[in-house]
Design a protein around this motif. Sequence first.
Motif: not given
Length: 463
Positions: A81-86, A343-347, A382-383, A431-433
Motif C-alpha cells: 500500500a506504498t503507492g509504488v507499483l514496482v 497485477p502491474v498492468v492491471r494497476a 500521487e503514486a 490503493l493503486l498497487a
Amino acid sequence: MRDPSQEPADPRRSVPRTDDVLAAPALVEAAERLGGRLVKAAVREAQQRCRDGEIPPSAVLDATLDALPAAATALHPVVNATGVLVHTNLGRAPLSSAAVDALGVAAGATDVELDLATGRRGRRGRSALDALAGAVPEAGGVHVVNNGAAALALVACALTGAGHGGRDEVVVARGELVEIGDGFRIPELLESVGARLREVGTTNRVRLDDYRAAVGERTAFVLKVHPSNFRVSGFTSSVDLRELAGTEGPHGPVPVVADIGSGLLAPHPRLPDEPSASAALRAGADLVTASGDKLLGGPQCGLLLGRAELVERLRRHPFARALRVDKLTLAALEATLVGPPAPVVRALATRPEELRRRAGHLRDRLVPMLGGAVEVGVVDTEAAVGGGGAPGVVLPSVALTLPVRYAVPLRDNRSAPVVGRVERGLLLLDLLAVLPEDEDALVVGVVAADEALRAAGTPADEG
C-alpha cells in the motif's frame, strides 16, 4: 519440616511434552508439509510461552498451529500500500495468478529441454521464447537471462574482447552512465566484463556529432541507456535511436544497443515517454535489453531482443551459460506473456474513480470494526511506477488514511503485513498497487494492528 504438598507446583511439570504435542494429527500433517524442524521450533516456542504463564497447557497445541508459517520460508506475503507499483524492496512485480499456477507445473519434472515427440533434446524454454517473440514481432530473435544487468553484461561480453579485431570500446553518453540500484553502476558493470568506455558529450548535453567523432577502429557498439529513477531538465539535449541507427564505423555499420530497463514491450498510453522494446526496434536499435520483473509484470529475468544473428551470437557465447534462467522463470515468463494481465498492468489500467469507490467501501468496512474510535479517511494521492521505470511520471491515486501510530504494527503483523507510507502526519494506505483480491488481507491487517495497539495500552484516540 516443610510439607511438599504446600509448596507451589513447578510450572514446568504442567507443560505438555514435545513428543506428545508433535503426535497431534494436525502437527503430523504440518510436519509433512513444512518439515519437522519448523514444526518443532513452533512447539518449543509455545511451550516457552506456557512456562512463562502467557498461555495455559491446554493452549500449547493451538498456539503452535497459529505460529506455523503458510510455507517453509521466512518470507512473508505483504500488502503493498506504498503507492509504488514496482517496489524493489517488496520483490518488484507481483506475479499473475496464471504465472503462480505455472510455477506449480514447472516445479516437477518437465519437458523444458526435451522434445516429447522425438524423445531428443529440444530447444530450452522454447514455448516461453516463442511467447516473447510473439509479443514483440519486431524482434528477429529473442533470448532470456537471469536479470536486466546480466542482459547488458552478456551483450558487452559477446560483442567486445577477443575475436572482434580489437573492437572493445562502447560509445555511450556521459549523462547515461547511471547507477542502477544498490550501488551498482552501468560503467562498472560494462568494465567488469572487459569493455572499455568511450564517453561522449557532457552530463546534460550530447549531440550526434559527438557519437560520430567517437566511433573508430575500436568501437564495438553504441549504447543508449534509458536514465533510471531521475530526469535531467533545463539546458539539455540528447540523441534518439533513429539518429543513432546505422552509425557508420571504419568496418561498416556499428551495432546500436538500447537498454530500456523497465521491460515495457509496447507503448503504454499512461507512460508516453517510457521507451518500449517494440518502439526501440522500429527506431533502428539492433539489440534491446530490458528487465522482466518491472513493467512487464513477470519474474526476475533479463530480456534480449533484436537482430537474429546478434541474438544467436549472444545465446551461443560461453558466458550465456552462467546467466541461464531456470524452468520456474521460463514458466512464469510464458504465463505472464500469454495469460491474463499481470497485477502491474492491471494497476496501470485502474482509474482514480474506481480507486475512490473501493476506498469508500473499505472505509465503511473498517470504521465499525475499529469501534468508531479511529478516524479513517479517504484522500487523493500521487503514486509512482518505481523500479527505475517512468521517472517523474505521476499516477493519480487514492488512499485510506489512518493515524501514524498504525504504521509499525501494520508492518509487524505476522499474519497480514501491510506496508504504507507516512505523509503529512498521516499513514497513507495507497490503493493503486492493492488488488481487489488483497483488500480482505488489508482489512485483517488493520484490525490486527488496532488490537495490538489496544493490548499495548495505546488510547484509541491518540494521534
